[in-house]
Scaffold this motif. Structure first.
Motif, PDB file in Angstrom:
ATOM      1  N   ILE A 105       0.842  -1.207   0.000  1.00  0.00           N
ATOM      2  CA  ILE A 105       0.000   0.000   0.000  1.00  0.00           C
ATOM      3  C   ILE A 105       0.874   1.253   0.000  1.00  0.00           C
ATOM      4  O   ILE A 105       0.610   2.223  -0.719  1.00  0.00           O
ATOM      5  N   HIS A 106       1.935   1.199   0.796  1.00  0.00           N
ATOM      6  CA  HIS A 106       2.818   2.361   0.932  1.00  0.00           C
ATOM      7  C   HIS A 106       3.456   2.725  -0.418  1.00  0.00           C
ATOM      8  O   HIS A 106       3.537   3.894  -0.790  1.00  0.00           O
ATOM      9  N   HIS A 107       3.877   1.696  -1.133  1.00  0.00           N
ATOM     10  CA  HIS A 107       4.553   1.917  -2.421  1.00  0.00           C
ATOM     11  C   HIS A 107       3.549   2.215  -3.537  1.00  0.00           C
ATOM     12  O   HIS A 107       3.673   3.230  -4.234  1.00  0.00           O
TER      13      HIS A 107
ATOM     14  N   ASN B 199      11.270  11.728  -0.398  1.00  0.00           N
ATOM     15  CA  ASN B 199      11.465  11.049   0.882  1.00  0.00           C
ATOM     16  C   ASN B 199      11.277   9.538   0.753  1.00  0.00           C
ATOM     17  O   ASN B 199      12.068   8.750   1.290  1.00  0.00           O
ATOM     18  N   HIS B 200      10.218   9.139   0.036  1.00  0.00           N
ATOM     19  CA  HIS B 200       9.966   7.704  -0.096  1.00  0.00           C
ATOM     20  C   HIS B 200      11.001   7.033  -0.991  1.00  0.00           C
ATOM     21  O   HIS B 200      11.378   5.882  -0.747  1.00  0.00           O
ATOM     22  N   THR B 201      11.481   7.749  -2.000  1.00  0.00           N
ATOM     23  CA  THR B 201      12.531   7.189  -2.861  1.00  0.00           C
ATOM     24  C   THR B 201      13.770   6.877  -2.030  1.00  0.00           C
ATOM     25  O   THR B 201      14.365   5.793  -2.146  1.00  0.00           O
TER      26      THR B 201
ATOM     27  N   GLY C 136       5.431  12.758  10.038  1.00  0.00           N
ATOM     28  CA  GLY C 136       6.697  13.350   9.632  1.00  0.00           C
ATOM     29  C   GLY C 136       7.779  12.310   9.478  1.00  0.00           C
ATOM     30  O   GLY C 136       7.496  11.118   9.304  1.00  0.00           O
ATOM     31  N   TRP C 137       9.012  12.775   9.556  1.00  0.00           N
ATOM     32  CA  TRP C 137      10.180  11.936   9.317  1.00  0.00           C
ATOM     33  C   TRP C 137      11.282  12.293  10.307  1.00  0.00           C
ATOM     34  O   TRP C 137      11.343  13.430  10.794  1.00  0.00           O
ATOM     35  N   ALA C 138      12.167  11.336  10.574  1.00  0.00           N
ATOM     36  CA  ALA C 138      13.426  11.623  11.269  1.00  0.00           C
ATOM     37  C   ALA C 138      14.561  11.291  10.311  1.00  0.00           C
ATOM     38  O   ALA C 138      14.435  10.393   9.468  1.00  0.00           O
TER      39      ALA C 138
ATOM     40  N   ILE D 241      13.562   7.825   8.360  1.00  0.00           N
ATOM     41  CA  ILE D 241      12.463   6.924   8.713  1.00  0.00           C
ATOM     42  C   ILE D 241      11.146   7.676   8.606  1.00  0.00           C
ATOM     43  O   ILE D 241      11.008   8.804   9.092  1.00  0.00           O
ATOM     44  N   ASP D 242      10.208   7.046   7.937  1.00  0.00           N
ATOM     45  CA  ASP D 242       8.855   7.560   7.777  1.00  0.00           C
ATOM     46  C   ASP D 242       8.080   7.223   9.042  1.00  0.00           C
ATOM     47  O   ASP D 242       7.915   6.049   9.372  1.00  0.00           O
ATOM     48  N   VAL D 243       7.617   8.239   9.781  1.00  0.00           N
ATOM     49  CA  VAL D 243       6.816   7.955  10.974  1.00  0.00           C
ATOM     50  C   VAL D 243       5.362   8.385  10.807  1.00  0.00           C
ATOM     51  O   VAL D 243       4.651   8.582  11.786  1.00  0.00           O
TER      52      VAL D 243
ATOM     53  N   GLU E 107       1.599   7.385  10.273  1.00  0.00           N
ATOM     54  CA  GLU E 107       0.937   6.139  10.684  1.00  0.00           C
ATOM     55  C   GLU E 107       0.793   5.160   9.523  1.00  0.00           C
ATOM     56  O   GLU E 107       0.807   3.948   9.720  1.00  0.00           O
ATOM     57  N   HIS E 108       0.680   5.659   8.284  1.00  0.00           N
ATOM     58  CA  HIS E 108       0.512   4.728   7.155  1.00  0.00           C
ATOM     59  C   HIS E 108       1.738   3.827   6.983  1.00  0.00           C
ATOM     60  O   HIS E 108       1.661   2.803   6.315  1.00  0.00           O
ATOM     61  N   ALA E 109       2.864   4.196   7.597  1.00  0.00           N
ATOM     62  CA  ALA E 109       4.090   3.405   7.465  1.00  0.00           C
ATOM     63  C   ALA E 109       4.123   2.216   8.417  1.00  0.00           C
ATOM     64  O   ALA E 109       4.935   1.307   8.237  1.00  0.00           O
TER      65      ALA E 109
HETATM   66 MN    MN Z   1       4.977   7.256   3.758  1.00  0.00          MN
END
Ligand code: MN
Length: 202
Positions: free
Chosen positions: A25-27, A75-77, A124-126, A162-164, A166-168
């Protein structure tokens, strides 16, 4: 025109740390969605042909659709690239030397990085990034922002993230974000992170 990158592993390859359904789903939904919306926004603004890095470094001069979806695309790439089913150690070399000088050891790095990821309120992301002086730093950003953007406080080139959102992690971890963060450390491709560091040098 940007295209959804292919993953170098199957959706189920990161189990039990990240489940196949979440990966798929994420991809195919989330990342594909950011990609499509970024292309639409660039077309509308006559901004086609620029690199994603160039767009993000000057994101303050673009609209929110480009900020959100350009960030989401980039970010996802990066995220898929620094994950691997075969978790590995930091290879010896310039990156490892700087990493040890900065954080002393991996456990101490994990403490800083986990804190940044766990305390990011909402989505967000770290990140682990390289700043303009070539130093490593840990930070976090909201939504789909990242350290490349000229609208965030701490600027640099991200080499690990890291994707934080919730969908991750929600399907497998529900509200237990710290458990997801701990799992993430098991599937980091440190060889790729070291390559990203080498490529970040001016
Ligand atoms: Mn994501």
């Amino acid at each position: 025109m940007f295209t959804l990158p292919k993953l170098s592993f199957d959706y189920k390859a990161l189990e039990p740390y990240i489940d196949a359904r979440t990966m798929e789903i994420h991809h195919t939904k989330h990342h594909q969605g950011y990609t499509n919306k970024l292309n639409n926004a660039l077309e509308a603004g006559n901004l086609e042909g620029k690199s994603i890095e160039e767009i993000l470094r000057n994101v303050s001069s673009h609209n929110d659709a480009i900020r959100n979806n350009g960030g989401g695309y980039y970010n996802h790439t990066l995220f898929w690239e620094i994950l691997t089913p075969d978790g590995n150690d930091i290879p010896s070399g310039a990156f490892k030397q700087l990493f040890d000088e900065t954080f002393d050891n991996l456990e101490n790095f994990k403490k800083h990085f986990s804190k940044a990821a766990a305390t990011r309120f909402g989505s967000g992301w770290a990140w682990l990034s390289v700043d303009a002086n070539g130093e490593l730093f840990v930070s976090s950003t909201a939504n789909q922002d990242n350290p490349l953007m000229d609208v965030v406080e701490e600027n640099g080139t991200p080499i690990l993230g890291i994707d934080v959102w919730e969908h991750a992690y929600y399907l497998n971890y529900q509200n237990r974000r710290p458990d997801y963060i701990n799992a993430f450390f098991e599937i980091i491709n440190w060889e790729k992170v070291a390559q990203n560091y080498e490529r970040s040098k001016p």
